[in-house]
Scaffold this motif. Structure first.
Motif, PDB file in Angstrom:
ATOM      1  N   ALA A  64       0.834  -1.204   0.000  1.00 29.94           N
ATOM      2  CA  ALA A  64       0.000   0.000   0.000  1.00 29.94           C
ATOM      3  C   ALA A  64       0.869   1.256   0.000  1.00 29.94           C
ATOM      4  O   ALA A  64       0.586   2.224  -0.717  1.00 29.94           O
ATOM      5  N   ALA A  65       1.940   1.239   0.791  1.00 32.87           N
ATOM      6  CA  ALA A  65       2.829   2.405   0.860  1.00 32.87           C
ATOM      7  C   ALA A  65       3.505   2.659  -0.480  1.00 32.87           C
ATOM      8  O   ALA A  65       3.644   3.816  -0.909  1.00 32.87           O
ATOM      9  N   LYS A  66       3.922   1.607  -1.150  1.00 35.16           N
ATOM     10  CA  LYS A  66       4.549   1.759  -2.466  1.00 35.16           C
ATOM     11  C   LYS A  66       3.565   2.380  -3.453  1.00 35.16           C
ATOM     12  O   LYS A  66       3.919   3.301  -4.221  1.00 35.16           O
ATOM     13  N   LEU A  67       2.332   1.899  -3.443  1.00 35.62           N
ATOM     14  CA  LEU A  67       1.325   2.433  -4.359  1.00 35.62           C
ATOM     15  C   LEU A  67       1.028   3.900  -4.053  1.00 35.62           C
ATOM     16  O   LEU A  67       0.872   4.722  -4.965  1.00 35.62           O
ATOM     17  N   LYS A  68       0.964   4.237  -2.769  1.00 34.76           N
ATOM     18  CA  LYS A  68       0.695   5.630  -2.401  1.00 34.76           C
ATOM     19  C   LYS A  68       1.848   6.540  -2.829  1.00 34.76           C
ATOM     20  O   LYS A  68       1.627   7.708  -3.185  1.00 34.76           O
ATOM     21  N   SER A  69       3.060   6.013  -2.826  1.00 37.18           N
ATOM     22  CA  SER A  69       4.203   6.810  -3.276  1.00 37.18           C
ATOM     23  C   SER A  69       4.110   7.138  -4.761  1.00 37.18           C
ATOM     24  O   SER A  69       4.736   8.092  -5.226  1.00 37.18           O
ATOM     25  N   LEU A  70       3.318   6.354  -5.493  1.00 33.80           N
ATOM     26  CA  LEU A  70       3.109   6.584  -6.924  1.00 33.80           C
ATOM     27  C   LEU A  70       1.840   7.397  -7.181  1.00 33.80           C
ATOM     28  O   LEU A  70       1.455   7.594  -8.333  1.00 33.80           O
ATOM     29  N   GLY A  71       1.192   7.839  -6.098  1.00 34.98           N
ATOM     30  CA  GLY A  71      -0.012   8.650  -6.239  1.00 34.98           C
ATOM     31  C   GLY A  71      -1.291   7.855  -6.344  1.00 34.98           C
ATOM     32  O   GLY A  71      -2.361   8.428  -6.599  1.00 34.98           O
ATOM     33  N   ALA A  72      -1.210   6.533  -6.139  1.00 37.79           N
ATOM     34  CA  ALA A  72      -2.401   5.687  -6.233  1.00 37.79           C
ATOM     35  C   ALA A  72      -3.144   5.660  -4.904  1.00 37.79           C
ATOM     36  O   ALA A  72      -2.642   6.110  -3.867  1.00 37.79           O
ATOM     37  N   GLU A  73      -4.351   5.112  -4.918  1.00 35.18           N
ATOM     38  CA  GLU A  73      -5.190   4.992  -3.726  1.00 35.18           C
ATOM     39  C   GLU A  73      -5.481   3.508  -3.486  1.00 35.18           C
ATOM     40  O   GLU A  73      -6.450   2.958  -4.014  1.00 35.18           O
ATOM     41  N   PRO A  74      -4.651   2.833  -2.709  1.00 33.23           N
ATOM     42  CA  PRO A  74      -4.855   1.397  -2.462  1.00 33.23           C
ATOM     43  C   PRO A  74      -5.972   1.153  -1.455  1.00 33.23           C
ATOM     44  O   PRO A  74      -6.218   1.971  -0.555  1.00 33.23           O
ATOM     45  N   PHE A  75      -6.667   0.032  -1.604  1.00 35.72           N
ATOM     46  CA  PHE A  75      -7.622  -0.420  -0.605  1.00 35.72           C
ATOM     47  C   PHE A  75      -7.522  -1.937  -0.517  1.00 35.72           C
ATOM     48  O   PHE A  75      -7.075  -2.608  -1.449  1.00 35.72           O
ATOM     49  N   ILE A  76      -7.917  -2.458   0.632  1.00 35.27           N
ATOM     50  CA  ILE A  76      -7.769  -3.884   0.921  1.00 35.27           C
ATOM     51  C   ILE A  76      -9.126  -4.563   0.835  1.00 35.27           C
ATOM     52  O   ILE A  76     -10.132  -4.026   1.315  1.00 35.27           O
ATOM     53  N   ILE A  77      -9.161  -5.731   0.200  1.00 33.47           N
ATOM     54  CA  ILE A  77     -10.391  -6.516   0.188  1.00 33.47           C
ATOM     55  C   ILE A  77     -10.121  -7.883   0.821  1.00 33.47           C
ATOM     56  O   ILE A  77      -9.107  -8.519   0.536  1.00 33.47           O
ATOM     57  N   PRO A  78     -11.007  -8.343   1.715  1.00 34.18           N
ATOM     58  CA  PRO A  78     -10.885  -9.712   2.218  1.00 34.18           C
ATOM     59  C   PRO A  78     -11.111 -10.672   1.053  1.00 34.18           C
ATOM     60  O   PRO A  78     -12.167 -10.652   0.427  1.00 34.18           O
ATOM     61  N   ALA A  79     -10.113 -11.481   0.757  1.00 39.58           N
ATOM     62  CA  ALA A  79     -10.203 -12.406  -0.375  1.00 39.58           C
ATOM     63  C   ALA A  79     -10.247 -13.821   0.173  1.00 39.58           C
ATOM     64  O   ALA A  79      -9.220 -14.471   0.344  1.00 39.58           O
ATOM     65  N   MET A  80     -11.455 -14.268   0.464  1.00 34.99           N
ATOM     66  CA  MET A  80     -11.632 -15.597   1.058  1.00 34.99           C
ATOM     67  C   MET A  80     -13.027 -16.084   0.739  1.00 34.99           C
ATOM     68  O   MET A  80     -13.950 -15.282   0.570  1.00 34.99           O
ATOM     69  N   GLY A  81     -13.184 -17.383   0.631  1.00 38.66           N
ATOM     70  CA  GLY A  81     -14.463 -17.952   0.255  1.00 38.66           C
ATOM     71  C   GLY A  81     -15.516 -17.829   1.341  1.00 38.66           C
ATOM     72  O   GLY A  81     -16.192 -16.815   1.459  1.00 38.66           O
ATOM     73  N   SER A  82     -15.631 -18.865   2.168  1.00 37.99           N
ATOM     74  CA  SER A  82     -16.694 -18.892   3.178  1.00 37.99           C
ATOM     75  C   SER A  82     -16.181 -18.585   4.577  1.00 37.99           C
ATOM     76  O   SER A  82     -16.921 -18.703   5.542  1.00 37.99           O
ATOM     77  N   HIS A  83     -14.925 -18.178   4.694  1.00 38.17           N
ATOM     78  CA  HIS A  83     -14.367 -17.949   6.016  1.00 38.17           C
ATOM     79  C   HIS A  83     -15.013 -16.726   6.667  1.00 38.17           C
ATOM     80  O   HIS A  83     -15.585 -15.875   6.007  1.00 38.17           O
ATOM     81  N   GLY A  84     -14.908 -16.663   7.993  1.00 40.83           N
ATOM     82  CA  GLY A  84     -15.574 -15.580   8.713  1.00 40.83           C
ATOM     83  C   GLY A  84     -17.076 -15.711   8.691  1.00 40.83           C
ATOM     84  O   GLY A  84     -17.804 -14.717   8.757  1.00 40.83           O
ATOM     85  N   GLY A  85     -17.549 -16.963   8.578  1.00 40.77           N
ATOM     86  CA  GLY A  85     -18.990 -17.193   8.530  1.00 40.77           C
ATOM     87  C   GLY A  85     -19.629 -16.715   7.254  1.00 40.77           C
ATOM     88  O   GLY A  85     -20.850 -16.554   7.182  1.00 40.77           O
ATOM     89  N   ALA A  86     -18.823 -16.473   6.215  1.00 35.80           N
ATOM     90  CA  ALA A  86     -19.310 -15.988   4.911  1.00 35.80           C
ATOM     91  C   ALA A  86     -20.087 -14.683   5.062  1.00 35.80           C
ATOM     92  O   ALA A  86     -21.082 -14.453   4.377  1.00 35.80           O
ATOM     93  N   THR A  87     -19.597 -13.809   5.968  1.00 40.56           N
ATOM     94  CA  THR A  87     -20.208 -12.491   6.126  1.00 40.56           C
ATOM     95  C   THR A  87     -19.128 -11.430   5.994  1.00 40.56           C
ATOM     96  O   THR A  87     -17.945 -11.674   6.303  1.00 40.56           O
ATOM     97  N   ALA A  88     -19.516 -10.237   5.556  1.00 44.35           N
ATOM     98  CA  ALA A  88     -18.565  -9.142   5.385  1.00 44.35           C
ATOM     99  C   ALA A  88     -17.925  -8.774   6.727  1.00 44.35           C
ATOM    100  O   ALA A  88     -16.706  -8.544   6.813  1.00 44.35           O
ATOM    101  N   GLU A  89     -18.735  -8.728   7.774  1.00 41.05           N
ATOM    102  CA  GLU A  89     -18.218  -8.367   9.095  1.00 41.05           C
ATOM    103  C   GLU A  89     -17.279  -9.450   9.627  1.00 41.05           C
ATOM    104  O   GLU A  89     -16.219  -9.154  10.201  1.00 41.05           O
TER     105      GLU A  89
END
Length: 416
Positions: A64-89
């Motif tokens: 994320a820091a590398k991307l921000k140094s290039l002027g980009a806006e990074p964001f993180i997405i949880p990338a998992m199938g059914s883990h966490g009870g298959a809920t966003a929270e």
């Protein structure tokens, strides 16, 4: 019953380790051409999985820091199938348990179970990606490359960036679409899904992570998208060569102090214990263990007891920690139901050990071949029974570091 005496041993493993994580991430991204691919204002999704990967929070933060140094806006997405009870929270909570938070990574986490379909494979399997990722300007896939715990791939693609592109980026919908075909879905069809993702989505690059036997980061490599499949095969071979294993392959009893998805996606690593328990899949020839005891469930897996079905015996304290919704959601999505079947439940570790030894036909308990490990991820230190000492002392990479002692339990029958 007279229990055998145990002694602590230490295994020594070989393998590289990355000393400066953030510096290596920046250098690798530059080498992969990210400086040319990214322009100011681009919104770029970074995938964060559910596995307990060494330094994963720092790797994501550095990306994320590398991307921000290039002027980009990074964001993180949880990338998992059914883990966490298959809920966003629930999936945000899974990331937090791994140290991946907005505050630490200095990037927002956009969690949703919504996906968009971007195409279909030649077998007519729909291909999905996370909605937030689809609305961005680019995606960087971050994942650990290692031997899969469900299958051996004939094309050398198992757990890694391509799996992250398919089942991670495609969330619960993609997991269901592939797991509906059983092993064939995740072994044979998963790479086909990821190829469609590479073609249809703007994947800027992949960041492949390989760990050594000490659960240290051995390799961080940013891979241009056209080379991901080829390079992942090569890194899988490296990962397999660095994997730890039990020093002895024939055992009467293996006691695993804790199981959990932070140690392995299957709670216990099937490659370590020699059990698959998947319908139609052959069991490994080794290691050959008569009885596996699961003593407790890790706090990090938040009640998800997937993998308990790989054990033969367990304890009340583990059983009482099971979150059935989380466990069932995960195992039903995978379709490997045997892995969540509840084994015989004993009051504590002492009773589980006595029961296992009683059921080892024709074996004098004091001469039983027993190993006790903390979990299937950390195999540097362990206890072995007295009868195994001659074999252990003949191994160059294993050293006896303690004295023979009786098995020690607290007042509740729990291993000390």
């Amino acid at each position: 019953m007279k229990l055998p005496r145990m002694v602590q041993v230490k295994q020594r493993f070989a393998g590289p380790a990355v000393e400066h994580i953030a510096r290596e991430v920046w250098e690798q991204l530059a080498r992969a051409g990210i400086d040319e691919a990214v322009t100011p204002g681009m919104r770029i999704a970074l995938t964060a999985g559910s596995r307990g990967i060494a330094n994963i929070a720092e790797i994501i933060k550095a990306t994320a820091a590398k991307l921000k140094s290039l002027g980009a806006e990074p964001f993180i997405i949880p990338a998992m199938g059914s883990h966490g009870g298959a809920t966003a929270e629930g999936q945000v909570k899974v990331l937090a348990s791994l140290g991946v938070t907005e505050a630490y990574c200095e990037a927002p986490i956009l969690s949703s179970m919504e996906v968009v379909q971007i195409g279909r494979t030649e077998r007519d399997i729909p291909v999905y990606i996370d909605r937030h990722a689809s609305e961005g300007d680019g995606i960087i896939l971050i994942g650990r490359i290692k031997v899969h715990t469900d299958f051996k791939s004939p094309i050398g693609i198992e757990s890694g960036i391509m799996k992250m592109a398919a089942i991670g980026l495609g969330k619960h919908e993609q997991a269901l679409a592939l797991h509906n075909y059983g092993i064939q879905g995740i072994r044979d069809f998963m790479p086909e899904v990821s190829r469609v993702v590479f073609e249809k989505a703007n994947i800027l690059c992949g960041i492949g992570i390989v760990e050594n036997a000490y659960e240290q980061t051995a390799v961080i490599e940013a891979i241009p998208t056209p080379r991901i499949e080829e390079r992942e095969r090569e890194l899988l071979k490296l990962s397999a060569s660095l994997m730890p294993k039990l020093p002895v392959q024939q055992l009467d009893v293996l006691h695993v102090d804790r199981i959990g998805k932070n140690y392995s996606g299957t709670g216990m690593d099937t490659n370590i214990i020699g059990r698959m328990r998947i319908l139609g899949v052959d069991e490994p020839a080794s290691p050959n263990i008569k009885y596996v005891i699961a003593g407790d469930l890790s706090d990090e897996c938040q009640g998800n007891a997937l993998g308990i079905g790989l054990a033969d015996l367990t304890t009340k304290r583990l059983f009482e920690k099971i979150d059935y919704h989380k466990t069932n959601e995960n195992v039903i999505t995978s379709t490997f139901l045997h892995r969540a079947m509840i084994p015989i439940i004993l009051d504590n570790d002492l009773e589980a050990m006595r029961t296992a030894l009683r059921c080892c036909w024709g074996v004098n308990p004091e001469q039983a071949r027993i190993i006790r490990i903390a979990n299937t991820l950390h195999l540097e230190h362990m206890y072995v029974s007295e009868s195994l000492i001659p074999e252990i002392e003949a191994l160059d990479h294993v050293k006896v570091v303690g004295d023979l002692e009786e098995m020690k339990f607290d007042g509740n029958g729990v291993f000390i």
